[in-house]
Design a protein around this motif. Structure first.
Motif, short mmCIF file in Angstrom:
data_model
loop_
_atom_site.label_atom_id
_atom_site.label_comp_id
_atom_site.label_asym_id
_atom_site.label_seq_id
_atom_site.Cartn_x
_atom_site.Cartn_y
_atom_site.Cartn_z
N ASN A 346 32.75 41.86 38.80
CA ASN A 346 32.35 40.93 37.75
C ASN A 346 33.50 40.06 37.25
OD1 ASN A 346 29.71 42.16 37.72
ND2 ASN A 346 30.58 43.82 36.48
N PRO A 347 34.17 39.34 38.15
CA PRO A 347 35.26 38.47 37.71
C PRO A 347 34.74 37.32 36.85
CG PRO A 347 34.73 37.99 39.98
CD PRO A 347 33.91 39.20 39.58
N PRO A 348 35.59 36.69 36.03
CA PRO A 348 35.12 35.61 35.16
C PRO A 348 34.60 34.40 35.93
CG PRO A 348 37.52 35.72 35.17
CD PRO A 348 37.02 36.95 35.87
N THR A 349 35.19 34.15 37.09
CA THR A 349 34.68 33.11 38.00
C THR A 349 34.72 33.69 39.41
OG1 THR A 349 36.90 32.18 38.20
CG2 THR A 349 35.44 31.17 36.58
N PRO A 350 33.78 33.32 40.25
CA PRO A 350 33.78 33.87 41.61
C PRO A 350 35.06 33.50 42.34
CG PRO A 350 31.70 32.74 41.12
CD PRO A 350 32.64 32.42 40.00
#
Length: 560
Positions: A346-350
């Motif tokens: 679940n990173p802040p942006t892919p």
């Protein structure tokens, strides 16, 4: 003279503040308000609420709403009000660059204090979020525990984000100040002036303000500490996992910033000046479109990872690597595995590429990281980076799996390298103490390492909140780490020397010696050499991230 508009306006109102504090407490007794829940700010009375043994004031204006003609303008002092203004609910967040939440009317502060009487150190925290998301009202930043445990007045706040806060164009020049850039940084400076002029109303000491921030907020804390007009306002600084801004990776070049506003104006059939009349969400969406997709596919070549501060010669006079070091005592903090915030679940942006599993996919993944800071990268440069990190891992007995190497390269290149090198420079030429911490408390599977931004949950004691507990846990070890962290921050804020009954003596940082405090990962904090220093040597000669120059401090030393 014009640039001092904010400070002069608040200073005049502050002249009667000391006497009015007693008046506010008397009014509280007359109205039956709980003790400590009423305070007279420079703009008027605010009523918060008493929760346990802490008073909290939410949504207190520190500047006028930056809307209409004040969009892209310097922050103005809040309009005074009569009577008592309710301060029991958080104000809207700044308009977020992703999603539909937030508002332009966002310049509000939140204050937690053990008591509105007294003179406690003031701890101002700047939230992170890549200059495009975040808010001081997020549950993670609830200041009650830190205020109570540390005997501090804790302040969080919102500032302008995205297109509204971090750009540059001369057609947006403010008629009062002449400034045309970095409005979010201007908001942060205005908040610090507000904190100085209003500290006494909340039981704080206006002469003892410690400035802290994490990630983008850590970068801002460093930059604000360099501003001449804040010398004497900021007494100490705590940059945590600072994303020190530089183009093209973490900021726009001035030319690209100008193009960004001109392109948005063309899209909306108006001039750059006319952008003040474009609906806020439409403007937000246009900005986001400019920076969507892979950096190589965009019209603008800079702002490849973040669109942070722009070099404007005023609020940002240069990259931190080129500017003098701040003249205040500092506590520089980083996490042990900054990159696992981006390469874990679940990173802040892919991420630009899937997690690597073999040599070929590792090459692609590292190339994706390096393209955050340059438009072109050769296969040989990618191979040299991987080889250097593999060699460092072998020497230090660290994991050299593709996922581990990718993670370390990402975290070091964008965060850890500059943070450590700037701390080393300060230790050599700064003239004031600097303390370095490696925050190493491990997260729970499927997350791994100690990711970027894990610090905030322990600093504020909010690790057990529903949104945090699965990753961080809620046991005796987490409680000890959090209490120790708060001890260290509080003692530094009180008298400039970090200490805790649960920690060993923490010496001032000396490069090459065992002087780094490692917090987490074992039962007790420990002093040791700087972890993973071999990894950083690659960046010294890579020509990718700015090298840190040995420039002198900004002014004479203030050792407390």
């Amino acid at each position: 003279m014009q640039r001092r508009t904010f400070a002069i306006g608040t200073a005049c109102a502050a002249s009667a503040l000391v006497g009015s504090a007693g008046t506010a407490r008397a009014a509280a007794r007359r109205t039956g308000t709980a003790r400590g829940a009423l305070a007279r700010t420079t703009a008027g009375l605010v009523q918060g609420e008493r929760i346990g043994n802490v008073s909290v004031f939410r949504g207190v204006p520190y500047a006028r709403p930056p809307v209409g003609d004040l969009r892209f303008a310097a922050p103005r002092p809040p309009r005074p009000w009569s009577g008592v203004r309710e301060a029991t609910r958080f104000a809207p967040t700044a308009l977020q660059s992703t999603g539909g939440s937030g508002s332009e009317d966002c310049l509000y502060a939140n204050v937690w204090t053990p008591d509105t009487a007294g003179r406690r150190p003031v701890f101002v925290f700047i939230h992170g979020g890549g200059w495009r998301t975040g808010a001081g009202s997020l549950p993670t930043y609830d200041g009650a525990r830190l205020a109570r445990h540390g005997g501090l007045v804790v302040i969080t706040f919102n500032y302008r984000l995205g297109a509204f806060g971090w750009g540059l164009h001369e057609d947006l020049s403010d008629p009062l100040t002449g400034d045309c850039a970095n409005w979010g940084l201007q908001d942060q400076a205005a908040l610090l002036h507000w904190a100085q002029h209003n500290a006494a109303a909340f039981g704080g000491d206006p002469a003892n303000i410690t400035l802290c921030g994490s990630s983008a907020g850590g970068s801002s804390a460093w930059q604000l500490s360099l501003l001449p007009e804040l010398r004497g306002v900021v007494r100490r600084t705590v940059p945590i996992s600072a994303a020190h801004a530089w183009a093209p990776a973490i900021g726009l070049t001035p030319d690209d910033a100008r193009q960004a506003y001109e392109r948005m104006a063309h899209r909306h059939g108006t001039t750059v000046r006319g952008l003040r009349e474009v609906p806020a969400r439409a403007l937000r969406d246009s900005w986001q479109q400019l920076f969507s997709g892979a950096p190589g596919d965009r019209a603008l070549s800079s702002g490849r990872e973040y669109q942070g501060p722009v070099l404007d010669g005023r609020w940002m006079r240069g990259n931190d690597s080129d500017l003098p070091t701040p003249s205040v005592p500092m506590m520089v903090i980083g996490t042990h595995t900054e990159g696992s915030f981006f390469t874990g679940p679940n990173p802040p942006t892919p991420p630009p590429t899937p997690a690597p599993t073999d040599a070929a996919t590792l090459h692609d993944a590292v190339r994706g990281v390096l393209l955050k800071g340059t438009a072109e990268i050769s296969a040989a440069q990618v191979d040299a980076c991987i080889a250097a990190y593999r060699e460092a891992a072998a020497a230090d007995g660290l994991s050299d799996t593709p996922l581990s190497l990718w993670t370390e390269i990402w975290g070091d290149g964008l965060f850890r390298y500059q943070g450590i090198r700037l701390a080393e420079r300060h230790a050599r030429v700064g003239g004031t103490p600097v303390y370095v911490m490696d925050f190493a408390h491990p997260v729970r599977a499927p997350w791994f390492g100690t990711p970027h931004e894990a610090t905030s949950k322990f600093l504020f004691g909010t690790y057990a909140l529903p949104e945090n507990v699965a990753q961080l846990g809620d046991g005796p070890r987490e409680e000890r780490v959090s209490r120790t962290f708060m001890d260290l921050i509080a003692s530094f804020s009180h008298h400039g020397v970090p200490s805790s009954p649960a920690a060993p003596h923490w010496p001032e940082f000396t490069p090459g010696r065992a002087s780094t405090l490692v917090l987490g990962g074992t039962d007790r904090p420990r002093i040791g050499p700087l972890p993973k220093s071999r990894q950083l040597r690659y960046w010294d000669h890579a020509g990718w991230v700015p090298s840190v120059r040995p420039v002198p401090r900004t002014s004479g030393p203030d050792r407390t």
